[in-house]
Design an enzyme around this catalytic site. Structure first.
Site, PDB file in Angstrom:
ATOM      1  N   SER A 112      47.268  40.886  43.684  1.00 16.48           N
ATOM      2  CA  SER A 112      46.539  41.825  42.628  1.00 16.48           C
ATOM      3  C   SER A 112      47.438  42.151  41.729  1.00 16.48           C
ATOM      4  O   SER A 112      48.573  42.402  42.124  1.00 16.48           O
ATOM      5  CB  SER A 112      45.527  42.358  43.059  1.00 16.48           C
ATOM      6  OG  SER A 112      45.714  43.691  41.558  1.00 16.48           O
ATOM      7  N   GLN A 133      46.508  37.046  40.481  1.00 17.35           N
ATOM      8  CA  GLN A 133      45.548  37.520  39.394  1.00 17.35           C
ATOM      9  C   GLN A 133      45.794  38.946  38.494  1.00 17.35           C
ATOM     10  O   GLN A 133      46.806  39.522  38.995  1.00 17.35           O
ATOM     11  CB  GLN A 133      44.500  38.405  40.389  1.00 17.35           C
ATOM     12  CG  GLN A 133      43.371  39.085  40.057  1.00 17.35           C
ATOM     13  CD  GLN A 133      43.850  40.386  39.469  1.00 17.35           C
ATOM     14  OE1 GLN A 133      44.174  41.275  40.292  1.00 17.35           O
ATOM     15  NE2 GLN A 133      43.400  40.847  38.258  1.00 17.35           N
ATOM     16  N   ARG A 170      32.934  54.819  40.282  1.00 20.44           N
ATOM     17  CA  ARG A 170      32.989  55.266  41.803  1.00 20.44           C
ATOM     18  C   ARG A 170      32.551  56.584  42.355  1.00 20.44           C
ATOM     19  O   ARG A 170      33.595  57.413  42.112  1.00 20.44           O
ATOM     20  CB  ARG A 170      33.965  54.337  42.328  1.00 20.44           C
ATOM     21  CG  ARG A 170      34.187  53.211  42.016  1.00 20.44           C
ATOM     22  CD  ARG A 170      35.550  52.566  42.270  1.00 20.44           C
ATOM     23  NE  ARG A 170      35.058  50.622  41.151  1.00 20.44           N
ATOM     24  CZ  ARG A 170      36.161  50.163  41.322  1.00 20.44           C
ATOM     25  NH1 ARG A 170      37.462  50.575  41.672  1.00 20.44           N
ATOM     26  NH2 ARG A 170      35.950  48.962  40.437  1.00 20.44           N
ATOM     27  N   HIS A 281      32.941  41.485  41.668  1.00 21.60           N
ATOM     28  CA  HIS A 281      33.708  42.508  41.780  1.00 21.60           C
ATOM     29  C   HIS A 281      33.268  43.436  43.724  1.00 21.60           C
ATOM     30  O   HIS A 281      33.767  44.590  43.393  1.00 21.60           O
ATOM     31  CB  HIS A 281      34.189  43.481  41.142  1.00 21.60           C
ATOM     32  CG  HIS A 281      35.554  44.050  40.854  1.00 21.60           C
ATOM     33  ND1 HIS A 281      36.299  43.538  39.651  1.00 21.60           N
ATOM     34  CD2 HIS A 281      36.136  44.783  41.294  1.00 21.60           C
ATOM     35  CE1 HIS A 281      37.909  43.692  40.142  1.00 21.60           C
ATOM     36  NE2 HIS A 281      37.854  44.988  40.773  1.00 21.60           N
ATOM     37  N   ARG A 284      31.209  46.973  42.412  1.00 22.33           N
ATOM     38  CA  ARG A 284      32.471  47.909  41.943  1.00 22.33           C
ATOM     39  C   ARG A 284      32.142  48.438  40.451  1.00 22.33           C
ATOM     40  O   ARG A 284      33.065  48.508  40.478  1.00 22.33           O
ATOM     41  CB  ARG A 284      33.816  48.010  42.847  1.00 22.33           C
ATOM     42  CG  ARG A 284      34.040  48.001  44.087  1.00 22.33           C
ATOM     43  CD  ARG A 284      35.175  47.431  44.698  1.00 22.33           C
ATOM     44  NE  ARG A 284      36.646  48.166  44.493  1.00 22.33           N
ATOM     45  CZ  ARG A 284      36.278  49.204  45.266  1.00 22.33           C
ATOM     46  NH1 ARG A 284      35.793  49.489  46.432  1.00 22.33           N
ATOM     47  NH2 ARG A 284      37.596  49.819  45.251  1.00 22.33           N
TER      48      ARG A 284
HETATM   49  C1  LIG Z   1      39.592  47.959  47.314  1.00 19.36           C
HETATM   50  C2  LIG Z   1      39.463  47.225  46.190  1.00 19.36           C
HETATM   51  C3  LIG Z   1      40.485  46.544  45.815  1.00 19.36           C
HETATM   52  C4  LIG Z   1      40.291  45.546  44.406  1.00 19.36           C
HETATM   53  N1  LIG Z   1      41.210  45.432  43.629  1.00 19.36           N
HETATM   54  C5  LIG Z   1      40.555  44.174  42.776  1.00 19.36           C
HETATM   55  C6  LIG Z   1      41.463  43.687  41.523  1.00 19.36           C
HETATM   56  O1  LIG Z   1      42.879  44.838  41.861  1.00 19.36           O
HETATM   57  N2  LIG Z   1      41.956  42.411  41.044  1.00 19.36           N
HETATM   58  C7  LIG Z   1      40.886  41.460  41.438  1.00 19.36           C
HETATM   59  O2  LIG Z   1      41.134  40.517  40.593  1.00 19.36           O
HETATM   60  N3  LIG Z   1      39.408  42.348  42.530  1.00 19.36           N
HETATM   61  C8  LIG Z   1      39.506  43.434  42.824  1.00 19.36           C
HETATM   62  N4  LIG Z   1      38.635  43.355  43.835  1.00 19.36           N
HETATM   63  C9  LIG Z   1      37.414  42.767  44.561  1.00 19.36           C
HETATM   64  C10 LIG Z   1      38.144  41.857  44.904  1.00 19.36           C
HETATM   65  O3  LIG Z   1      38.958  40.858  44.530  1.00 19.36           O
HETATM   66  C11 LIG Z   1      36.507  40.587  45.092  1.00 19.36           C
HETATM   67  O4  LIG Z   1      36.277  40.679  44.183  1.00 19.36           O
HETATM   68  C12 LIG Z   1      35.757  42.037  46.013  1.00 19.36           C
HETATM   69  O5  LIG Z   1      35.799  42.294  46.994  1.00 19.36           O
HETATM   70  C13 LIG Z   1      34.808  40.230  46.845  1.00 19.36           C
HETATM   71  O6  LIG Z   1      33.998  41.636  47.964  1.00 19.36           O
HETATM   72  P1  LIG Z   1      33.233  42.451  48.781  1.00 19.36           P
HETATM   73  O7  LIG Z   1      34.586  42.673  49.524  1.00 19.36           O
HETATM   74  O8  LIG Z   1      32.159  41.933  49.335  1.00 19.36           O
HETATM   75  O9  LIG Z   1      34.247  40.835  49.896  1.00 19.36           O
HETATM   76  C14 LIG Z   1      39.242  44.505  44.517  1.00 19.36           C
HETATM   77  C15 LIG Z   1      37.844  45.067  45.034  1.00 19.36           C
HETATM   78  C16 LIG Z   1      38.136  45.988  46.400  1.00 19.36           C
HETATM   79  C17 LIG Z   1      36.737  45.950  47.468  1.00 19.36           C
END
Ligand SMILES: Cc1cc2nc3c(=O)[nH]c(=O)nc-3n(C[C@H](O)[C@H](O)[C@H](O)COP(=O)(O)O)c2cc1C
Length: 382
Positions: A112, A133, A170, A281, A284
């Site tokens: 990230s 990313q 959140r 995401h 989230r």
């Molecule tokens: C704590 C956290 C931080 C995240 N930060 C980013 C990020 O910086 N960039 C991004 O593209 N996705 C981010 N995501 C989303 C993840 O890339 C991914 O889409 C997501 O975790 C998938 O769902 P899962 O946690 O149920 O596997 C984040 C997810 C979490 C849980």
């Protein structure tokens, strides 16, 4: 069945429980939570688990292989590590632990923009295999500079993000002072005292910082100024004008992450994007949104021969990977599962989680009589 993982933690849920005990509450809640009322977070996994698969026990079986091709590369399993921001807050040095484990297991690791290891370091650890990313910078000069760095580091795939036009709402992070601008409260400091291993590792590796962005950040920002800097530096809403120059500039594969509709997939194809990650995401961003498996089935059926369709959000096991692949995903990613693993088991967490998921997936394939990962859709009960 060969178990190449610590048998005390034979599920992602075990790792989650252990992680909760090992890291401060504010860090665990940042990792674990969804947004608003967490409806989308739970729906992702529960609707994925409604997918059912059919075995063919009497069919001749020549062995099952997890190896999967994506963008001309053969990976050892059909899953990879999704980009997660601020990883060093959850477990010190965790992006490096995960990048190394991904490299050793020959699966993709996506770094990230806002995590605590730089593009250059991730590339060094993975011998140029890490994907990157990009959060969209407001200024073209910064965008070009980061893209040039990713190219110089030989990243094969650039991932751009369309599902963060605005920060997710959140409540836990707001309560814990982790929203933008962040604040360090007394309660957060006290939580650290109850987590000595985490505190010692944090002392060893130093305060986590945004390693890729460090060259662009004024020195000595306090947390409030940091929030303002991030707000001014990035503008999440993607559109044609923003995607076109990136496509012109980036010679490698370009992936759009966060797609949840046919409209966005068609736009991605029109703009010359090579692959989409159907994702919300991890629940989230839009609590009222669909689970990813729903749009995945439609998008894969309609556009799977025009663009690589991948999926993340809600996957917590080998059977979940199988369900996603059977529903049309060419490849899958997980965010939390790997972060639970590394928060629970430190430097052993990456290897443990990947080995666990591989073992589970191998078992599912053998049970189904599924020999190749591209055969999963043949086992889908419609
Ligand atoms: C704590 C956290 C931080 C995240 N930060 C980013 C990020 O910086 N960039 C991004 O593209 N996705 C981010 N995501 C989303 C993840 O890339 C991914 O889409 C997501 O975790 C998938 O769902 P899962 O946690 O149920 O596997 C984040 C997810 C979490 C849980």
């Amino acid at each position: 069945m060969v178990m190449k993982f610590d048998t005390r933690y034979p599920s992602i849920d075990d790792l989650r429980t252990r992680a909760q005990k090992k890291i401060p509450k504010f860090a665990f809640e940042y990792l674990d939570g969804g947004c608003n009322e967490d409806v989308n977070l739970f729906r992702n996994t529960s609707e994925l688990r409604e997918v059912q698969l059919k075995p063919n026990y009497l069919r001749k079986h020549h062995g099952s292989a997890l190896k999967t091709r994506l963008f001309g590369v053969e990976y050892d399993a059909p899953f990879g590590i999704a980009p997660v921001g601020l990883q060093g807050l959850m477990w010190p040095n965790s992006p490096e632990i995960l990048a190394k484990a991904a490299f050793e297991h020959n699966i993709p690791f996506i770094l990230s923009t806002v995590t605590t290891t730089s593009i250059e370091r991730a590339s060094e650890l993975t011998e140029g295999k890490a994907w990157f990313q990009l959060y969209h910078p407001t200024e073209d000069k910064l965008r070009d500079d980061i893209i040039n760095r990713a190219a110089a580091a030989e990243c094969p795939v650039l991932v751009i993000l369309c599902d963060v036009p605005t920060f997710g709402f959140r409540p836990r992070d707001i309560r814990n002072g982790l929203a933008m601008p962040p604040k360090m409260t007394l309660s957060n400091i006290l939580q650290v005292f109850g987590r000595p291993h985490w505190a010692l590792e944090t002392l060893k590796y130093g305060q986590p910082n945004f390693a890729t962005l460090k060259p662009y950040m004024p020195k000595g920002l306090d947390l409030k100024q940091l929030g303002k800097f991030m707000d001014q530096t990035f503008s999440g809403r993607l559109n044609e004008e923003k995607i076109k120059p990136i496509r012109d500039m980036w010679k490698g594969k370009l992936v759009l992450k966060g797609v949840a509709s046919e409209y966005d997939t068609e736009e991605a194809i029109r703009l010359g994007i090579d692959g989409v990650i159907v994702s919300n995401h991890g629940g989230r961003q839009l609590d009222a949104g669909q689970s990813t498996v729903k749009p995945l089935s439609i998008i894969a059926a309609k556009y799977g021969d025009k663009i690589e369709v991948m999926m993340d959000s809600g996957i917590r096991s080998g059977p979940d990977v199988a369900r996603a692949m059977a529903s049309g995903a060419k490849f899958t990613f997980m965010g939390r599962s790997f972060m639970y693993g590394v928060s629970a088991l430190g430097k052993k967490g990456g290897n443990h989680t990947i080995s666990l998921l591989k073992t589970e997936l191998q078992q599912v394939m053998e049970q189904l009589c599924c020999e190749k990962t591209t055969d999963f859709p043949n086992h889908l009960i419609k």
